[in-house]
Design an enzyme around this catalytic site. Structure first.
Site, PDB file in Angstrom:
ATOM      1  N   LYS A   1       0.811  -1.041   0.014  1.00  0.00           N
ATOM      2  CA  LYS A   1       0.042  -0.099   0.097  1.00  0.00           C
ATOM      3  C   LYS A   1       0.815   1.245  -0.293  1.00  0.00           C
ATOM      4  O   LYS A   1       2.277   1.169   0.478  1.00  0.00           O
ATOM      5  CB  LYS A   1      -0.667  -0.064   1.329  1.00  0.00           C
TER       6      LYS A   1
ATOM      7  N   GLY B   1     -21.724   5.325   5.283  1.00  0.00           N
ATOM      8  CA  GLY B   1     -20.998   5.868   3.985  1.00  0.00           C
ATOM      9  C   GLY B   1     -21.418   5.343   2.606  1.00  0.00           C
ATOM     10  O   GLY B   1     -21.379   4.212   2.230  1.00  0.00           O
ATOM     11  N   VAL B   2     -21.897   6.298   2.070  1.00  0.00           N
ATOM     12  CA  VAL B   2     -22.501   5.990   0.669  1.00  0.00           C
ATOM     13  C   VAL B   2     -21.805   6.901  -0.641  1.00  0.00           C
ATOM     14  O   VAL B   2     -22.168   7.511  -1.211  1.00  0.00           O
ATOM     15  CB  VAL B   2     -24.060   6.237   0.642  1.00  0.00           C
ATOM     16  N   GLY B   3     -20.522   6.607  -0.463  1.00  0.00           N
ATOM     17  CA  GLY B   3     -19.746   7.000  -1.466  1.00  0.00           C
ATOM     18  C   GLY B   3     -19.697   6.010  -2.708  1.00  0.00           C
ATOM     19  O   GLY B   3     -20.739   5.208  -3.118  1.00  0.00           O
TER      20      GLY B   3
ATOM     21  N   VAL C   1     -18.425   2.768  -3.226  1.00  0.00           N
ATOM     22  CA  VAL C   1     -18.882   1.453  -2.801  1.00  0.00           C
ATOM     23  C   VAL C   1     -20.253   1.339  -2.229  1.00  0.00           C
ATOM     24  O   VAL C   1     -21.176   0.920  -2.743  1.00  0.00           O
ATOM     25  CB  VAL C   1     -17.998   0.789  -1.770  1.00  0.00           C
TER      26      VAL C   1
HETATM   27  P1  NAD Z   1     -15.547   6.987  -0.555  1.00  0.00           P
HETATM   28  O1  NAD Z   1     -14.543   8.020  -0.227  1.00  0.00           O
HETATM   29  O2  NAD Z   1     -16.161   7.247  -2.289  1.00  0.00           O
HETATM   30  O3  NAD Z   1     -16.728   7.175   0.236  1.00  0.00           O
HETATM   31  C1  NAD Z   1     -16.619   7.191   1.531  1.00  0.00           C
HETATM   32  C2  NAD Z   1     -17.988   7.772   2.112  1.00  0.00           C
HETATM   33  O4  NAD Z   1     -17.980   7.463   3.319  1.00  0.00           O
HETATM   34  C3  NAD Z   1     -17.919   9.250   1.675  1.00  0.00           C
HETATM   35  O5  NAD Z   1     -19.455   9.380   1.092  1.00  0.00           O
HETATM   36  C4  NAD Z   1     -17.839   9.952   2.887  1.00  0.00           C
HETATM   37  O6  NAD Z   1     -18.552  11.180   3.037  1.00  0.00           O
HETATM   38  C5  NAD Z   1     -18.317   9.020   4.120  1.00  0.00           C
HETATM   39  N1  NAD Z   1     -17.970   9.242   5.270  1.00  0.00           N
HETATM   40  C6  NAD Z   1     -16.753   9.608   5.612  1.00  0.00           C
HETATM   41  N2  NAD Z   1     -16.501   9.621   7.074  1.00  0.00           N
HETATM   42  C7  NAD Z   1     -17.660   9.161   7.479  1.00  0.00           C
HETATM   43  C8  NAD Z   1     -18.325   9.100   8.858  1.00  0.00           C
HETATM   44  N3  NAD Z   1     -17.565   9.442   9.925  1.00  0.00           N
HETATM   45  N4  NAD Z   1     -19.569   8.701   8.885  1.00  0.00           N
HETATM   46  C9  NAD Z   1     -20.077   8.344   7.810  1.00  0.00           C
HETATM   47  N5  NAD Z   1     -20.173   8.626   6.550  1.00  0.00           N
HETATM   48  C10 NAD Z   1     -18.602   8.870   6.204  1.00  0.00           C
HETATM   49  O7  NAD Z   1     -14.964   5.662  -0.591  1.00  0.00           O
HETATM   50  P2  NAD Z   1     -15.330   4.313  -1.218  1.00  0.00           P
HETATM   51  O8  NAD Z   1     -14.323   4.028  -2.220  1.00  0.00           O
HETATM   52  O9  NAD Z   1     -16.552   4.048  -1.380  1.00  0.00           O
HETATM   53  O10 NAD Z   1     -14.590   3.251  -0.111  1.00  0.00           O
HETATM   54  C11 NAD Z   1     -15.379   2.998   0.989  1.00  0.00           C
HETATM   55  C12 NAD Z   1     -14.486   2.279   1.942  1.00  0.00           C
HETATM   56  O11 NAD Z   1     -14.466   0.686   1.563  1.00  0.00           O
HETATM   57  C13 NAD Z   1     -13.044   2.672   2.387  1.00  0.00           C
HETATM   58  O12 NAD Z   1     -12.899   2.367   3.856  1.00  0.00           O
HETATM   59  C14 NAD Z   1     -12.219   1.941   1.499  1.00  0.00           C
HETATM   60  O13 NAD Z   1     -11.095   1.744   1.958  1.00  0.00           O
HETATM   61  C15 NAD Z   1     -13.116   0.539   1.548  1.00  0.00           C
HETATM   62  N6  NAD Z   1     -12.521  -0.082   0.240  1.00  0.00           N
HETATM   63  C16 NAD Z   1     -12.908   0.445  -1.022  1.00  0.00           C
HETATM   64  C17 NAD Z   1     -12.643  -0.200  -2.075  1.00  0.00           C
HETATM   65  C18 NAD Z   1     -13.043   0.271  -3.459  1.00  0.00           C
HETATM   66  O14 NAD Z   1     -12.942  -0.430  -4.541  1.00  0.00           O
HETATM   67  N7  NAD Z   1     -13.263   1.686  -3.627  1.00  0.00           N
HETATM   68  C19 NAD Z   1     -12.361  -1.440  -2.099  1.00  0.00           C
HETATM   69  C20 NAD Z   1     -12.002  -1.990  -0.812  1.00  0.00           C
HETATM   70  C21 NAD Z   1     -12.211  -1.605   0.297  1.00  0.00           C
END
Ligand code: NAD
Length: 365
Positions: A93, A193-195, A197
């Protein structure tokens, strides 16, 4: 491969690694470039099964030690994620220290790409928090050791939809294990967390007829999703007191801890966030004691990694999708193993991953 001493004292440009646990890492690379302002750490945990692949995170860390702690934990997690998913990859990483909104430039990303290139393929990078496919394009200008580049450039694009699909598969397997049926219709699932994923997960759940509760710190995103999917919004920390069947952490790590476990009313925890258990041993056991089925994060969130691995071999979305679907069967296998051996689900997954690494070490392949 020789491991670094786990306890070392090391001084460099103000960063003091005093008695820090390096978690068995093979190699750490500190990158600093005054022209571009780049400050980064690349961590290579284990390359027994193949080159270390893991995303680059850009975050405004309070100090360098926080950045180091984060990269070490994440990198170790990547080793086990690749191993449990049957991929020919090791774990690594990278973190870039800085604000991704204001400090990220093409020059900085390209300089970072040069550092990645200097490792000759031992570390392969990808997107993580604070990164975009555009940034990976800049890195690609300096090195071929990068995945998750845009589909228009022959890459696999955004891995999040596959990550969400894998989480959905793992969640359904946990439901099958816990309730004898993997149907989620009528079940209440809270997605924190509705980003990238989380949103895709909400789509799968809604299509199946689950009652979805959503939580985020971004109110605009919540309003948009509530409108698009008819999801219910719950704000703030009160999510841990809400009636629900499944808690899906898809924001940050360490949200499963003694405080939240004591409050959570769910029977299953299954989400995308990395390092969900604040303390793997303690909190895995607390979940088990409370009868909560915890689907190990590094197992069920591997869809994105499977997707970028496919890119290395010549991208085939159908293959990546089929392999991600397998997360269902692997999750069931782990949950049954945990019950049979009377160990936590996290330990059961870790054991299988570690066995695969050990087998490879002792074989002469
Ligand atoms: P992202 O940044 O697109 O979405 C994260 C969301 O969480 C955002 O909408 C943010 O506003 C929200 N958030 C942040 N802090 C918060 C809190 N305290 N309470 C509630 N919501 C909060 O990230 P992502 O790509 O959707 O990834 C989400 C998680 O999954 C991360 O931990 C990431 O490491 C993990 N992950 C992602 C992937 C991938 O393919 N993107 C793969 C494996 C693991």
């Amino acid at each position: 491969m020789t491991k670094l001493n786990t306890q070392i004292t090391y001084k460099r440009k103000g960063l003091v690694l005093s008695n820090m646990n390096l978690m068995g890492h093979e190699q750490l690379v500190f990158c600093q470039d005054t022209n571009t302002g780049l400050k980064a750490i690349i961590a290579i945990h284990d390359t027994t099964l193949g080159p270390a692949l893991g995303g680059t995170r850009m975050w405004n860390y309070t100090n360098e030690e926080d950045a180091l702690q984060d990269v070490l934990r994440l990198s170790r997690g990547m080793t086990f994620k690749a191993a449990i998913s049957g991929l020919g990859l090791g774990g690594g990483k990278a973190v870039i220290i800085g604000d991704s909104e204001t400090e990220k430039t093409e020059a900085l990303m390209r300089k970072f790409g040069q550092y990645v290139n200097s490792l000759g393929g031992k570390y392969i990078t990808a997107e993580d928090v604070g990164m975009s496919t555009k940034d990976m394009e800049y890195v690609r200008m300096e090195t071929k050791y990068v995945t998750g580049i845009p589909e228009s450039m022959g890459g696999s694009g955004d891995p999040s939809p596959l990550t969400a699909f894998g989480v959905y598969m793992g969640m359904k397997a946990a439901a099958h294990y816990k309730w004898g049926s993997d149907k989620l219709s009528g079940r209440t699932v809270l997605v924190q967390g509705v980003g990238h994923v989380g949103k895709n997960l909400v789509r799968h759940l809604t299509e199946e007829g689950a009652n979805v509760i959503i939580n985020d710190i971004n109110e605009q995103r919540l309003d948009d999703l509530a409108q698009e999917f008819g999801a219910t919004i719950v704000m703030g920390d009160s999510i841990f007191d809400v009636d629900m069947d499944i808690y899906a952490p898809c924001a940050l790590g360490a949200t499963v801890n003694p405080d939240t476990i004591s409050r959570l009313k769910c029977e299953i925890i299954a989400g995308a966030a990395n390092n969900q258990l604040a303390d793997e041993g303690r909190d895995g056991q607390l979940c088990a004691d409370k009868g909560i089925c915890y689907a190990p994060d590094f197992l069920i969130n591997a869809g994105g990694l499977i997707n970028v691995y496919s890119e290395l071999k010549g991208y085939n979305r159908e293959d990546a999708l089929n392999q991600t679907r397998e997360i269902y069967n692997t999750t069931l296998e782990i949950l049954n193993k945990s019950e049979f051996e009377n160990i936590t689900t996290h330990d059961a997954a870790l054991k299988i991953a570690q066995e695969r690494i050990n087998d490879r070490k002792t074989s002469n392949i």
